[in-house]
Design a protein around this motif. Sequence first.
Motif, PDB file in Angstrom:
ATOM      1  N   ASP A 347       5.801  -5.738  -5.715  1.00  0.00           N
ATOM      2  CA  ASP A 347       6.433  -6.734  -4.821  1.00  0.00           C
ATOM      3  C   ASP A 347       5.373  -7.626  -4.194  1.00  0.00           C
ATOM      4  O   ASP A 347       4.339  -7.132  -3.728  1.00  0.00           O
ATOM      5  N   ASN A 348       5.605  -8.924  -4.167  1.00  0.00           N
ATOM      6  CA  ASN A 348       4.681  -9.819  -3.464  1.00  0.00           C
ATOM      7  C   ASN A 348       5.388 -11.118  -3.146  1.00  0.00           C
ATOM      8  O   ASN A 348       6.390 -11.455  -3.768  1.00  0.00           O
ATOM      9  N   GLY A 349       4.866 -11.827  -2.147  1.00  0.00           N
ATOM     10  CA  GLY A 349       5.485 -13.091  -1.752  1.00  0.00           C
ATOM     11  C   GLY A 349       4.424 -14.135  -1.483  1.00  0.00           C
ATOM     12  O   GLY A 349       4.190 -15.032  -2.269  1.00  0.00           O
ATOM     13  N   CYS A 350       3.694 -13.946  -0.369  1.00  0.00           N
ATOM     14  CA  CYS A 350       2.765 -14.996   0.089  1.00  0.00           C
ATOM     15  C   CYS A 350       1.440 -14.990  -0.661  1.00  0.00           C
ATOM     16  O   CYS A 350       0.766 -15.995  -0.731  1.00  0.00           O
ATOM     17  N   ARG A 351       1.047 -13.879  -1.172  1.00  0.00           N
ATOM     18  CA  ARG A 351      -0.262 -13.681  -1.817  1.00  0.00           C
ATOM     19  C   ARG A 351      -1.390 -14.208  -0.937  1.00  0.00           C
ATOM     20  O   ARG A 351      -2.407 -14.692  -1.414  1.00  0.00           O
ATOM     21  N   SER A 352      -1.186 -14.112   0.365  1.00  0.00           N
ATOM     22  CA  SER A 352      -2.274 -14.465   1.276  1.00  0.00           C
ATOM     23  C   SER A 352      -2.329 -13.532   2.490  1.00  0.00           C
ATOM     24  O   SER A 352      -2.867 -13.895   3.518  1.00  0.00           O
ATOM     25  N   GLY A 353      -1.756 -12.359   2.358  1.00  0.00           N
ATOM     26  CA  GLY A 353      -1.924 -11.329   3.393  1.00  0.00           C
ATOM     27  C   GLY A 353      -0.958 -11.400   4.551  1.00  0.00           C
ATOM     28  O   GLY A 353      -1.130 -10.697   5.530  1.00  0.00           O
ATOM     29  N   GLU A 354       0.091 -12.236   4.429  1.00  0.00           N
ATOM     30  CA  GLU A 354       0.945 -12.422   5.599  1.00  0.00           C
ATOM     31  C   GLU A 354       2.269 -11.678   5.556  1.00  0.00           C
ATOM     32  O   GLU A 354       2.715 -11.151   6.568  1.00  0.00           O
ATOM     33  N   CYS A 355       2.903 -11.652   4.379  1.00  0.00           N
ATOM     34  CA  CYS A 355       4.280 -11.148   4.346  1.00  0.00           C
ATOM     35  C   CYS A 355       4.353  -9.628   4.291  1.00  0.00           C
ATOM     36  O   CYS A 355       5.402  -9.050   4.559  1.00  0.00           O
ATOM     37  N   ALA A 356       3.256  -8.966   3.917  1.00  0.00           N
ATOM     38  CA  ALA A 356       3.162  -7.500   3.848  1.00  0.00           C
ATOM     39  C   ALA A 356       4.011  -6.891   2.728  1.00  0.00           C
ATOM     40  O   ALA A 356       4.133  -5.682   2.640  1.00  0.00           O
ATOM     41  N   LEU A 357       4.571  -7.716   1.844  1.00  0.00           N
ATOM     42  CA  LEU A 357       5.399  -7.166   0.765  1.00  0.00           C
ATOM     43  C   LEU A 357       4.594  -6.300  -0.207  1.00  0.00           C
ATOM     44  O   LEU A 357       5.113  -5.386  -0.816  1.00  0.00           O
ATOM     45  N   CYS A 358       3.315  -6.614  -0.360  1.00  0.00           N
ATOM     46  CA  CYS A 358       2.513  -5.880  -1.360  1.00  0.00           C
ATOM     47  C   CYS A 358       1.815  -4.650  -0.762  1.00  0.00           C
ATOM     48  O   CYS A 358       0.998  -4.028  -1.428  1.00  0.00           O
ATOM     49  N   ARG A 359       2.152  -4.308   0.479  1.00  0.00           N
ATOM     50  CA  ARG A 359       1.470  -3.205   1.188  1.00  0.00           C
ATOM     51  C   ARG A 359       1.367  -1.946   0.298  1.00  0.00           C
ATOM     52  O   ARG A 359       2.343  -1.517  -0.314  1.00  0.00           O
ATOM     53  N   ILE A 385      -3.273  -1.141   2.538  1.00  0.00           N
ATOM     54  CA  ILE A 385      -3.968  -2.413   2.295  1.00  0.00           C
ATOM     55  C   ILE A 385      -2.990  -3.429   1.699  1.00  0.00           C
ATOM     56  O   ILE A 385      -1.904  -3.051   1.244  1.00  0.00           O
ATOM     57  N   HIS A 386      -3.403  -4.693   1.713  1.00  0.00           N
ATOM     58  CA  HIS A 386      -2.613  -5.727   1.044  1.00  0.00           C
ATOM     59  C   HIS A 386      -3.410  -6.160  -0.187  1.00  0.00           C
ATOM     60  O   HIS A 386      -4.367  -6.934  -0.066  1.00  0.00           O
ATOM     61  N   PRO A 387      -3.064  -5.652  -1.371  1.00  0.00           N
ATOM     62  CA  PRO A 387      -3.862  -5.945  -2.565  1.00  0.00           C
ATOM     63  C   PRO A 387      -4.018  -7.431  -2.881  1.00  0.00           C
ATOM     64  O   PRO A 387      -4.955  -7.824  -3.553  1.00  0.00           O
ATOM     65  N   CYS A 388      -3.100  -8.282  -2.367  1.00  0.00           N
ATOM     66  CA  CYS A 388      -3.193  -9.712  -2.686  1.00  0.00           C
ATOM     67  C   CYS A 388      -4.433 -10.349  -2.072  1.00  0.00           C
ATOM     68  O   CYS A 388      -4.885 -11.390  -2.545  1.00  0.00           O
ATOM     69  N   VAL A 389      -4.963  -9.741  -0.991  1.00  0.00           N
ATOM     70  CA  VAL A 389      -6.161 -10.305  -0.344  1.00  0.00           C
ATOM     71  C   VAL A 389      -7.277  -9.260  -0.232  1.00  0.00           C
ATOM     72  O   VAL A 389      -8.177  -9.403   0.591  1.00  0.00           O
TER      73      VAL A 389
HETATM   74  S1  FES Z   1       1.982 -10.700  -1.017  1.00  0.00           S
HETATM   75 FE1  FES Z   1       2.242 -11.130   1.094  1.00  0.00          FE
HETATM   76  S2  FES Z   1       0.821  -9.759   1.995  1.00  0.00           S
HETATM   77 FE2  FES Z   1       0.476  -9.498  -0.100  1.00  0.00          FE
END
Ligand code: FES
Length: 403
Positions: A347-359, A385-389
Motif C-alpha cells: 500500500d502506498n499513496g504519497c511516496r513522500s512519508g506523509e500518508c503512512a500507508l506504507c508503514r 518505518i515508511h519504506p517510501c522515504v
Molecule cells: S506512501 Fe505515504 S508514507 Fe509512504
Amino acid sequence: MEKDVMKDIMNDVKKYQKAEKLKKWRDEVEPIPWYFDGLENLCDRIHPGKLFLQVSDVKQLSLDTKLFRFISAKPKKLLAPFRSGQYIGLTVEINNIKTSRPYSLASSPNQLAYYELGIKKKEGGFVSPYLFENLKVGDILESTEPMGNFYHNPIFHGNDLVFIAGGSGITPFVSILRDISERVLPLNVWLFFGCLTEKDILFRDELDEIQERRPNIKIKYILSEPKPEWTGARGFISKEEILNKIGSIKGKFFYIVGNRAMYQFIQAELQALEISRHRIIYEAYGVPDDVTKIMGWPEEIDASKKIHITVDLIRKGKKETAIIEASCVEPLLNSLERARILGYQLDNGCRSGECALCRTKMRSGKIFVPPEVIIRESDQEFGFIHPCVSYPISDVHIDLSLT
Ligand code: FES
Ligand SMILES: Cc1cc2nc3c(=O)[nH]c(=O)nc-3n(C[C@H](O)[C@H](O)[C@H](O)COP(=O)(O)OP(=O)(O)OC[C@H]3O[C@@H](n4cnc5c(N)ncnc54)[C@H](O)[C@@H]3O)c2cc1C
C-alpha cells in the motif's frame, strides 16, 4: 368495564400483529432501511479505496508536460469527490514492475465528470516518461482515492493566502484557483509561479483569465532563464519579490509546491521574513533526486554499496522469508517493487512519508530518512518505518507479514 379493557387489549394485539405484518412486508420488499443504504453509498462514494480511470483526452501543455483527462472506467462507479489541492496515486506496470506515483488533481472539485492531471516528464525518471510517451485515449489505470492534506482550511489558514509554485507544482493551485473563482470565494490570493522560460508557464491563458475576472487573485510569473524580451520578473522567487507584491506578511498563510531544492530555497526566504513554520504548508514533490546530497546523509557510506534486505512475508497463506538486493540510494519501497517478490503492491499513496500507508515493521538494520520527513513518535518507538522515504544504509530486516 372489564369488557372494555379486554376490547382495548385485543385492539392493541391486533394493531401489533398488523404492524408486525407490515414490518415483515417492509423487510421483504425493503431489506435495508433507506438511511442506512444512503449512508453506505455515500461512504463508498467518498472513500472508494481505489478507482479505475480511463484516459478521455490528452493535451500538450509544454514541451515536457501533458494534461491528461480521465473519466471513470466503470460507468456505474462515479469519480470520488475531492478537495482542491489533493492528489491521487496512479498505478502503472512497466516491464512487469508494478509501481505508483502521486499526481495532484488539477481539475475543479466542483465537477466530477472527469479528473485532470498535469504530468511533467522527468529526465531520468521511471514513471513520468512512461506516462508522457505512452498514455493515450482509452487506456485504463488504477488509482487511489483522492488523498492528502494540502487544501485550504479556513479555520487555521484564514483568508489571505500566498501560493508559491515551481514548474509542475502549479497543478494543485490550478484546482484551488478554479475552485475559488467558480464559487467566488472571499479569499485574497497572491500566486508566485516560478518557471524556467515563458514556454514553461503552464495553464497561462487560464491563469491570466482568472486573474482578470477575479481582482482578489493576483499572479506573478518569475522566470529564471527568460529570453531578453521578457519584461516580467527574473531570477528566483525571493523574499523581496514576495514582500513587494503582498505588502505585509501579517495574517498571511503560505503554501509551497515544488521540488525539494525549491522548497529549501523558499523556506529560507520565508524564514528571513520571520514567517513562522506554523504558517507554511508544503507539498514535497517526491523523493530527492540525489539522497547523498541531503543534509545528514552519512558520508562514510559508499553510494554504490549493495544492501541485503531480509523480508518476512505471507505467500499463499504461508509465512516465508526472502532476501533481496537493494541500493542504499534508492527508497526501500522502490527496491521492493523492483525485486517483484511480493506478488502484490505494498500500500502506498504519497511516496513522500506523509500518508503512512506504507508503514512497515523494521526488525533490524539502519535506514536514512531525509530530515524534513516527520515520522510519528509512536512509529519510531515501535520500530515502524515508511519504506517510501527510507534508504537502507546497512543490511535490513523488515516484516511485511504484519501489514
Ligand atoms: S506512501 Fe505515504 S508514507 Fe509512504
Ligand atoms: C503529493 C504529490 C503530488 C505530485 N503531483 C505532481 C503533478 O501534479 N505533476 C507532476 O508532474 N508530478 C507530480 N508529483 C511528482 C510525481 O509523483 C513523481 O515524483 C514524478 O512524476 C517523477 O516520477 P518518476 O517515476 O518519473 O521519477 P522518479 O520517481 O525519480 O523515478 C526514478 C526512480 O524510479 C525507480 N526506478 C528506476 N528504474 C526502475 C526500475 N527499472 N524498476 C523499479 N524502479 C525503478 C528508482 O528508484 C529511481 O530512483 C507529485 C508528487 C507528490 C508527492
